[in-house]
Design an enzyme around this catalytic site. Structure first.
Site, PDB file in Angstrom:
ATOM      1  N   ARG A  52       0.831  -1.206   0.000  1.00 23.86           N
ATOM      2  CA  ARG A  52       0.000   0.000   0.000  1.00 23.86           C
ATOM      3  C   ARG A  52       0.867   1.258   0.000  1.00 23.86           C
ATOM      4  O   ARG A  52       0.567   2.238  -0.683  1.00 23.86           O
ATOM      5  CB  ARG A  52      -0.951  -0.013   1.211  1.00 23.86           C
ATOM      6  CG  ARG A  52      -1.987   1.100   1.158  1.00 23.86           C
ATOM      7  CD  ARG A  52      -3.051   0.957   2.230  1.00 23.86           C
ATOM      8  NE  ARG A  52      -2.522   1.140   3.576  1.00 23.86           N
ATOM      9  CZ  ARG A  52      -3.243   0.990   4.684  1.00 23.86           C
ATOM     10  NH1 ARG A  52      -4.513   0.626   4.608  1.00 23.86           N
ATOM     11  NH2 ARG A  52      -2.701   1.178   5.862  1.00 23.86           N
ATOM     12  N   LYS A 151      -2.554   7.023   1.185  1.00 26.77           N
ATOM     13  CA  LYS A 151      -2.329   7.329   2.598  1.00 26.77           C
ATOM     14  C   LYS A 151      -1.247   8.411   2.646  1.00 26.77           C
ATOM     15  O   LYS A 151      -0.071   8.132   2.829  1.00 26.77           O
ATOM     16  CB  LYS A 151      -1.924   6.060   3.355  1.00 26.77           C
ATOM     17  CG  LYS A 151      -2.211   6.157   4.834  1.00 26.77           C
ATOM     18  CD  LYS A 151      -2.194   4.787   5.481  1.00 26.77           C
ATOM     19  CE  LYS A 151      -2.141   4.895   6.985  1.00 26.77           C
ATOM     20  NZ  LYS A 151      -3.245   5.611   7.605  1.00 26.77           N
ATOM     21  N   GLU A 184     -16.142   6.291   5.736  1.00 23.08           N
ATOM     22  CA  GLU A 184     -15.358   5.660   6.804  1.00 23.08           C
ATOM     23  C   GLU A 184     -15.245   6.643   7.956  1.00 23.08           C
ATOM     24  O   GLU A 184     -15.780   7.751   7.890  1.00 23.08           O
ATOM     25  CB  GLU A 184     -13.969   5.277   6.276  1.00 23.08           C
ATOM     26  CG  GLU A 184     -13.169   6.471   5.750  1.00 23.08           C
ATOM     27  CD  GLU A 184     -11.819   6.079   5.158  1.00 23.08           C
ATOM     28  OE1 GLU A 184     -11.296   5.012   5.479  1.00 23.08           O
ATOM     29  OE2 GLU A 184     -11.275   6.881   4.375  1.00 23.08           O
TER      30      GLU A 184
HETATM   31  N1  PMP Z   1      -9.263   4.771   7.142  1.00 22.85           N
HETATM   32  C1  PMP Z   1      -8.406   5.767   7.412  1.00 22.85           C
HETATM   33  C2  PMP Z   1      -8.737   7.125   6.935  1.00 22.85           C
HETATM   34  C3  PMP Z   1      -7.235   5.501   8.138  1.00 22.85           C
HETATM   35  O1  PMP Z   1      -6.381   6.485   8.406  1.00 22.85           O
HETATM   36  C4  PMP Z   1      -6.989   4.193   8.598  1.00 22.85           C
HETATM   37  C5  PMP Z   1      -5.794   3.895   9.436  1.00 22.85           C
HETATM   38  N2  PMP Z   1      -4.635   3.792   8.697  1.00 22.85           N
HETATM   39  C6  PMP Z   1      -7.898   3.171   8.265  1.00 22.85           C
HETATM   40  C7  PMP Z   1      -9.032   3.505   7.538  1.00 22.85           C
HETATM   41  C8  PMP Z   1      -7.654   1.761   8.662  1.00 22.85           C
HETATM   42  O2  PMP Z   1      -6.667   1.182   7.851  1.00 22.85           O
HETATM   43  P1  PMP Z   1      -5.707   0.025   8.375  1.00 22.85           P
HETATM   44  O3  PMP Z   1      -6.578  -1.083   8.838  1.00 22.85           O
HETATM   45  O4  PMP Z   1      -4.899  -0.352   7.197  1.00 22.85           O
HETATM   46  O5  PMP Z   1      -4.894   0.598   9.481  1.00 22.85           O
END
Ligand code: PMP
Length: 285
Positions: A52, A151, A184
């Site tokens: 990612r 990200k 989200e």
């Molecule tokens: N959505 C956002 C906006 C985030 O910042 C995160 C945390 N990284 C997640 C979802 C969850 O992703 P992950 O399970 O890969 O940590």
């Protein structure tokens, strides 16, 4: 011995771990990052996080100055030197130090930073009793403006939403997308349970493709649960039997109230508890 921070192949004492004030990561939020967990000294789904990270970097035309194997080694070394068993790793790649203008081509070299530390996102009580959250008016970034799949170090969209949530007395907040659909939370993906099925917004709803989200969907499917990536509205949340959030830092956490509406009977539901247990087992395998 204090914490050691990795920057570009070297370890520094925390107090000496510094980068330039001309770094475009600071000046413009120009860079990408990952947040990872380690359990028993082993990073959970490291390969997926690196994939990612590399994709985020590619999307912003940033070349990470090392291979994935070298990064794997660097992450593992940083965990080891800091004696981290159950901890949290923050991996940051900045555009590097440049001139006072946006042009990324005028930045010299990307900075690779690895911090291995511990994290407690929410108090234990929230995991037992469940979170109360609110929907905020700050919508998730329009994918055509800045894709939530990247990200990036530019997290103001999420921070503004978090501030709104905190002003309403909540530690996490639900964000809708530009179409008014459920996207989200500020740092977590959202799941609903309805009539025995597990529902979560699809990537098209403008979300980060969470690695914990993927893990939970896999676990649910293994357990014979029907999992659907489905466009959801706030109404779907209000009438859900259960709700929970997932994230590397948060892990799996129940939600028991949204916009003052009790979810189900107002307690963490059975599928939430079951998937939480399965997730814990997976991380300790
Ligand atoms: N959505 C956002 C906006 C985030 O910042 C995160 C945390 N990284 C997640 C979802 C969850 O992703 P992950 O399970 O890969 O940590």
């Amino acid at each position: 011995m204090g914490l050691k921070v990795y920057i570009n192949g070297q370890l520094y004492d925390k107090a000496d771990a510094k980068i330039s004030v001309y770094d475009h990561g600071l000046l413009y939020g120009d860079g990408v990052f990952e947040g990872l967990r380690s359990y028993g000294g082993k990073v959970f789904r490291l390969r997926e996080h690196l994939d990612r990270l590399w994709k985020s970097a590619k999307a912003i035309c940033l070349k990470i100055p090392m291979t994935m194997d070298e990064m794997t080694q660097a992450v593992n070394d940083t965990i080891k030197v800091n004696n981290i068993q159950d901890g949290y790793v923050r991996l940051v790649i900045t555009r590097g130090s440049g001139t006072l203008g946006l042009d990324p081509n005028r930045c010299s070299d990307p900075q690779v930073i690895i911090i291995a530390d511990s994290i407690t996102l929410y108090p234990a009580e929230f995991y037992e009793k469940g979170l109360q959250i609110v929907t905020v008016s700050t919508i998730r970034n329009h994918p055509a403006a800045l894709s939530p799949r990247i990200k990036s170090l530019n997290y103001l969209n999420n921070i503004l939403a978090k501030i709104e949530g905190m002003q309403a007395g909540c530690v996490e907040a639900l964000m809708l997308n530009h179409n008014g659909e459920v996207a989200e939370c500020t740092g977590d993906n959202i799941f609903l349970v309805r009539d025995g099925e597990l529902l979560t917004p699809p990537v098209d709803s403008g979300i980060l493709e969470g690695i914990t989200r993927d893990a939970v969907m896999e676990l649910a499917r293994e357990a014979g649960i029907t999992v659907k990536e489905k466009t959801l509205t706030r109404h779907d949340v209000y009438i859900a039997d259960e709700c929970f959030l997932t994230g590397s830092a948060a892990e799996v956490i129940p939600v028991v109230k949204v916009d003052t509406r009790e979810i189900g009977d107002g307690n963490p539901g059975p599928m939430t508890l079951d998937l939480t247990r399965r997730f814990r087992e997976l991380t300790r395998r």
